[in-house]
Design a protein around this motif. Structure first.
Motif, short mmCIF file in Angstrom:
data_model
loop_
_atom_site.label_atom_id
_atom_site.label_comp_id
_atom_site.label_asym_id
_atom_site.label_seq_id
_atom_site.Cartn_x
_atom_site.Cartn_y
_atom_site.Cartn_z
N LEU A 1 0.83 -1.19 0.00
CA LEU A 1 0.00 0.00 0.00
C LEU A 1 0.87 1.25 0.00
O LEU A 1 0.66 2.17 -0.80
N VAL B 1 -6.17 2.75 6.94
CA VAL B 1 -6.83 2.37 5.70
C VAL B 1 -7.04 0.87 5.65
O VAL B 1 -8.13 0.37 5.30
N LEU B 2 -6.02 0.11 6.02
CA LEU B 2 -6.13 -1.34 5.95
C LEU B 2 -7.18 -1.85 6.92
O LEU B 2 -7.92 -2.80 6.62
N THR C 1 -9.85 -0.20 7.79
CA THR C 1 -11.14 0.11 7.18
C THR C 1 -11.53 -0.93 6.14
O THR C 1 -12.67 -1.36 6.06
N ILE C 2 -10.56 -1.32 5.35
CA ILE C 2 -10.88 -2.19 4.22
C ILE C 2 -10.94 -3.65 4.65
O ILE C 2 -11.21 -4.55 3.85
N GLU D 1 -1.66 -7.09 8.16
CA GLU D 1 -0.78 -6.07 7.58
C GLU D 1 0.59 -6.62 7.23
O GLU D 1 1.24 -6.14 6.31
N ARG E 1 -8.75 -6.55 -2.11
CA ARG E 1 -8.86 -5.47 -1.12
C ARG E 1 -7.58 -4.66 -1.04
O ARG E 1 -7.62 -3.45 -0.85
N ALA F 1 -7.51 -0.74 -1.52
CA ALA F 1 -7.09 0.15 -0.43
C ALA F 1 -6.46 1.42 -0.99
O ALA F 1 -6.51 2.48 -0.36
#
Ligand code: HEM
Ligand code: ATP
Ligand code: ATP
Ligand code: MG
Ligand code: MG
Lengths: 204, 247, 219, 65, 219, 204
Positions: free
Chosen positions: F95, F114-115, F117-118, F124, F138, F142
């Motif tokens: 990302l 962000v991660l 949220t998605i 991670e 996803r 992202a």
């Protein structure tokens, strides 16, 4: 009859699921569902003998599929995320060769019939690499019609298909189930399939 | 499958057993090393042909022998792991490889440092030297293959296949290289014609060989314990260890 | 099934003619690079010739190895082969044969021309071709194991070299040894029969080991 | 006793470079190997410190599923 | 952006340490194969040495070329780079630099050891290292063009060789020439400065041409 | 404003479409639909400058995108059939690097927000290659949250996502549209997106 007994799956250091039991009779549809990453693809790959369960066993007519291997492969068709078609061969060549490798040699007439049914008529002689995403999936799915196997293991078969093709595939599945075939399937779309015997398997 | 693994050897019990054995082997290695070095430098006489340079023998020969033994041992463990699906055997093979490669490297290094004063060149393409070099490649191949694969189960099996194919190949390489070599003029001094050794020399050398064995076992056990922890981190017994603060 | 595999692989090779040509040109270019970098003395070149040609053949065949399974792997065809109701060893044998037809055979046919560049005498050329003819299939067979093991690994193309090169060495030695023996006026039959022995042994075992490696790699 | 002085011992009859070169490399390799191993062990321990929380979470998930 | 690219590529290399090691060992193995196939005579080997080391360096750097863009191409990252708001030439320069750091530099550092296997004298070793140090970046730079042009073509790995080898030849000749000149007691500075000239020219033009080729390949 | 004027597309010897006109205002959604192989992907690739129309022109605020290039790229995000993520890097690295390359350097805190949220929280630090199909998608998606671009060009963004993720993505799109963003999208699934300005473009 396909049966799973206390199947468990470990990927990396993560246990995806354990103690999964299922059984699928003739004419039955097994819908494996669950959110992304819950292990549907992993389970399907185990069902067709591409990987081994971490523990537990999968049986075909009472015998572990590990011992059966070729006998079992002869009556299974697996279509996964990867299309399994060669970019450089034409649509017809792809179909003929992939069915021949699955043990069903088909004539080119049969092939063009199947391709017409699946909506690739007129594109038989194009190399697959120029096809669109949905057309590539159709080439892979055409194998279902060309090979006369009992158990179909389909990983998200409806992906990338347009509305007409989704409808068509649904009918194909229904016909197969009526003729005492068996289908194992995952999908995130809501698609109603009419079948007498539907089992849901929910992975969390 | 799991039952099968545990029937042969359980990593859990091996882990603590190995933990107890490491100090023993390490102590033995240190004692033997000191004895060997003492014999090598202070008891063994000067060689009348080679002068003091021959004292390299006390590490060269142990290293050369260990390099070959360890490869065979590694292949055996790997094959065993492949045949009986015992996780521990495969982990042993994985743990042996770096030490084996190190000894191979040492044999090459000390050999060339010996060759320069004796033969006047760092390197000749003699049968023994060449096959030792290829052995190093085999070790490196094994290790890179395992390093390139993330899934430990696949790494074990793939490594076992290449180790077994390699072990079959070693004698072939040795004889082919020897034959190839004899077609041309031979190396100016052959390793085969080692001078008749004084008994103290021989003794020093043998003590050093034992020291190398002890060292290898200690190091390999230590490494295998780490590998066990890395691979078994999802099991209950490792969590147990963790709670006790042992890890 | 066996025939289908061969037919399919050859068809793919024809569809991608450049692949065949490219291995061949790689061979030619490597062999031709040496005079450029070593210098033009004919005596030196003649002594080097068998060695250089054999090393080039080995490299050329090795570098085409990772194409043997990887494209089938990437598009999922290999998965389909694994679960096909046929013997996997046979399938691997078929693919190996196709690989040799496409990469090994052209090298064998090309070798005399290159030998002439290095001023090799006629009978040495003949021995060179024979040794390559028996030797290159062994390279493909052993290579199949390496290719199967490194399937899908990043950097697999070079990893496979690392794995198979040590295994190739005896063949290299006896292959170039045969030609050198001939040039030195010594009997070369022993070298060739040793390569022949390697050929039969690997013909029996390699497809089986490679099939097994494939299963491991796709697990 | 073969040596009458330290410098004689170090020069090894003129072969000091070769003999000590060999022994030094052996020492380096052994120390290096031991350091690498203990380093690996230490990173592992650190990782355990971090992931122990995660592991518990996962265990709960497993029991509920 | 430039730094990000380098950082990313080095990160990928670290994640896959084996990649770096493998190119290096490929180099080592190729160099070590020659004595096996040519025979163990030291005089012959010494004459061949500069040529063999240079050819091996060239092959090793060439074979890692197709990894330069292809993985980015396959997973769609390259598409993203093309439509990123940064200068594509800079990006290519960054990737080339990373490629050299990962594949070229290790070869340079390894070369002396291999030279010793061929019994090269000390100052020849030195010239060998210097010539490789200036020469290998040129190989990476020119290689970038080839890699960009053959992107996504099947068999690209070997096709790229075909394209770049002719361009590599001058560097090969001057590189090994420098060492040979030194061994013959002749002045070698001229050879080295020619390689230096190639270096500057390619540094200026290659990233630009490669960027353009990328656009063409992805059209 | 994105505008297409008499755009035509020829692939091989087949003319996929011609005379296609569209225009997309701020806050507008353009849904390109049509059966498999009708040229949706081809059109989307033209829109982001990856290929050129056979004839006609695509304009951004009145200027042809060919002339704008980098200026235009700076405000576009394209997510196609290919995920555009590196298998060997971890989710976070992917990302951060892909947004940096798109011109938006984000901190690792932002990235983990962000991660989360998605729906990739907790994963991670896994390399992307071990993720499931839906999780890979996803990771690609992202980027939409991490980069602050105006025009999003999405080729079948809902494929492989589970129900929750489909819902999430729908909300993300709706929010973007409310904030005057623009979206071009294809999909075969029927998904209702609430937006004030929806244009349908039907390719046949
Ligand atoms: C790089 C160079 C060298 C390498 C790779 C090498 C390798 C080996 C190997 C593999 C062995 C074990 C062989 C066996 O037991 O069958 C060995 C043993 C030995 N090497 Fe070396 N060697 C090298 C240089 C030398 C030199 C220069 C000398 C002395 C002039 C030497 C003297 C010996 C002796 C005396 C033995 C023990 C022989 C025996 O056990 O029969 N080596 N070496
Ligand atoms: N090495 C690993 N470490 C941790 N987790 C892993 C590892 N390998 C795989 N996984 C996890 O295993 C799961 C793989 O699931 P699988 O592909 O079977 O999912 P799926 O149900 O098919 O999902 P989707 O609907 O997205 O296709 C993912 O959640 C992935 O994160
Ligand atoms: N060389 C060629 N010759 C003939 N037809 C071609 C050629 N190249 C591409 N095509 C056709 O162009 C079309 C490509 O369409 P595109 O990928 O844009 O479709 P799409 O609308 O995205 O479809 P999908 O919904 O399946 O993703 C296909 O119908 C394909 O058959
Ligand atoms: Mg899945
Ligand atoms: Mg499309």
């Amino acid at each position: 009859m396909l049966q799973g007994i206390e199947v468990a799956c470990v990927r990396g250091d993560r246990e995806l699921f354990k103690g999964v039991n299922f059984s699928l009779e003739m004419g039955g549809l097994l819908q494996v569902s669950g959110p992304n990453g819950s292990g549907k693809t992993s389970l399907l790959r185990m069902m067709c003998g591409l990987s081994l369960p971490a523990s537990g066993e999968i049986r075909w007519n009472g015998v572990s599929i590990g011992t059966l291997s070729e006998e079992y492969f002869a009556c299974t068709t697996y279509i996964g995320h990867l299309a399994g078609v060669k970019d450089d061969l034409t649509v017809t060549e792809n179909l003929c060769i992939s069915s021949a490798m699955a043990g069903f040699e088909i004539s080119s007439d049969d092939a063009s019939n199947v391709l017409n049914t699946i909506g690739l008529g007129g594109r038989e002689h194009l190399p697959v690499k120029v096809l669109s995403q949905g057309q590539r999936r159709r080439v892979a799915l055409a194998r279902l019609l060309a090979c006369n196997t009992t158990l179909w293991v389909l990983d998200e078969p409806f992906v990338a298909l347009d509305v007409a093709a989704v409808q068509l595939l649904r009918e194909i599945l229904e016909r197969h189930l009526q003729q005492d075939g068996m289908v194992v399937m995952t999908t995130h779309q809501e698609i109603d399939i009419n079948a007498s015997l539907i089992t849901q398997l929910q992975l969390s | 499958m799991a039952i099968n693994w545990f029937k042969y050897s359980s990593p859990a019990s091996f882990y603590s057993l190995a933990g107890k054995m490491i100090p023993l082997f390490a102590a033995a290695a240190i004692i033997l090393l000191i004895m060997g070095l003492y014999v090598g430098f202070f008891v063994a006489p000067t060689d009348f042909q080679q002068g003091e340079a021959y004292r390299i023998i006390f590490i060269h020969v142990p290293a050369a022998w260990m390099s070959m033994f360890l490869y065979v041992v590694m292949a055996c463990w790997a094959g065993f792991g492949l045949a009986f699906n015992t996780r521990l055997s495969s982990m042993m093979a994985t743990a042996i490889a770096p030490t084996g490669a190190m000894f191979t490297f040492l044999a090459l290094w000390t050999g060339s440092l010996w060759g320069k004063p004796m033969w006047g060149t760092w390197w000749v393409w003699d049968a023994r030297l060449t096959s030792e070099l290829i052995l190093l490649f085999l070790y490196i191949g094994f290790m890179s293959l395992q390093a390139a694969i993330d899934d430990p189960r696949r790494a074990d099996k793939a490594g076992a296949i290449i180790a077994l194919v390699g072990v079959v190949n070693i004698p072939i390489i040795y004889f082919s290289v020897q034959w190839w070599n004899t077609l041309h003029q031979g190396a100016s001094v052959s390793v085969n014609q080692a001078p008749a050794m004084a008994s103290t020399m021989l003794m020093g050398m043998l003590i050093m060989v034992f020291a190398s064995w002890m060292y290898s076992i200690a190091v390999i056990l230590k490494r295998v314990r780490i590998i066990i922890l890395e691979r078994e981190s999802h099991t209950a017994w490792v969590a147990e260890l963790q709670k006790e603060g042992v890890v | 099934m066996f025939l289908w595999i061969i037919k399919r692989d050859l068809l793919l090779a024809v569809r991608r003619r450049s692949d065949v040509l490219i291995t061949l040109f790689f061979f030619v270019i490597v062999v031709s690079l040496f005079p450029l970098s070593v210098g033009p003395e004919m005596n030196l070149l003649r002594t080097m010739a068998p060695g250089v040609v054999w090393v080039a053949a080995l490299l050329a065949s090795m570098l085409s190895l990772n194409r043997m399974f990887s494209s089938d792997y990437q598009d999922g065809t290999l998965e389909q082969m694994l679960i096909s109701p046929q013997s996997l060893s046979f399938l691997v044998l078929g693919k190996t044969l196709a690989h040799w037809l496409v990469t090994g055979l052209p090298l064998v046919l090309m070798a005399p021309v290159l030998g002439i560049q290095y001023d090799l005498p006629g009978d040495a050329l003949f021995v060179l071709v024979i040794s390559l003819l028996i030797g290159t299939p062994v390279l493909s067979l052993i290579g199949a194991i390496g290719a199967a093991l490194t399937l899908g690994l990043r950097g697999g193309g070079v990893l496979v070299s690392l794995l198979v090169l040590p295994l190739y060495i005896p063949i290299l030695i006896f292959g170039s040894g045969a030609v050198e023996a001939n040039m030195a006026g010594v009997d070369f039959a022993a070298h060739l029969s040793l390569i022949g022995a390697f050929f039969f042994v690997s013909l029996v075992f390699a497809p089986w080991v490679a099939a097994w490696s494939l299963r491991v790699s796709l697990e | 006793m073969n040596w009458s002085s330290l410098s004689e011992f170090l020069s090894m009859g003129g072969y000091g470079f070769y003999v000590w070169g060999s022994y030094a490399m052996t020492l380096i390799c052994i120390i290096g190997e031991i350091l690498l191993i203990s380093n690996r062990r230490r990173t592992l321990e650190k990782q355990y410190g971090h992931t122990s929380g995660l592991d518990k979470k996962r265990d709960i998930n497993e029991t509920t599923s």
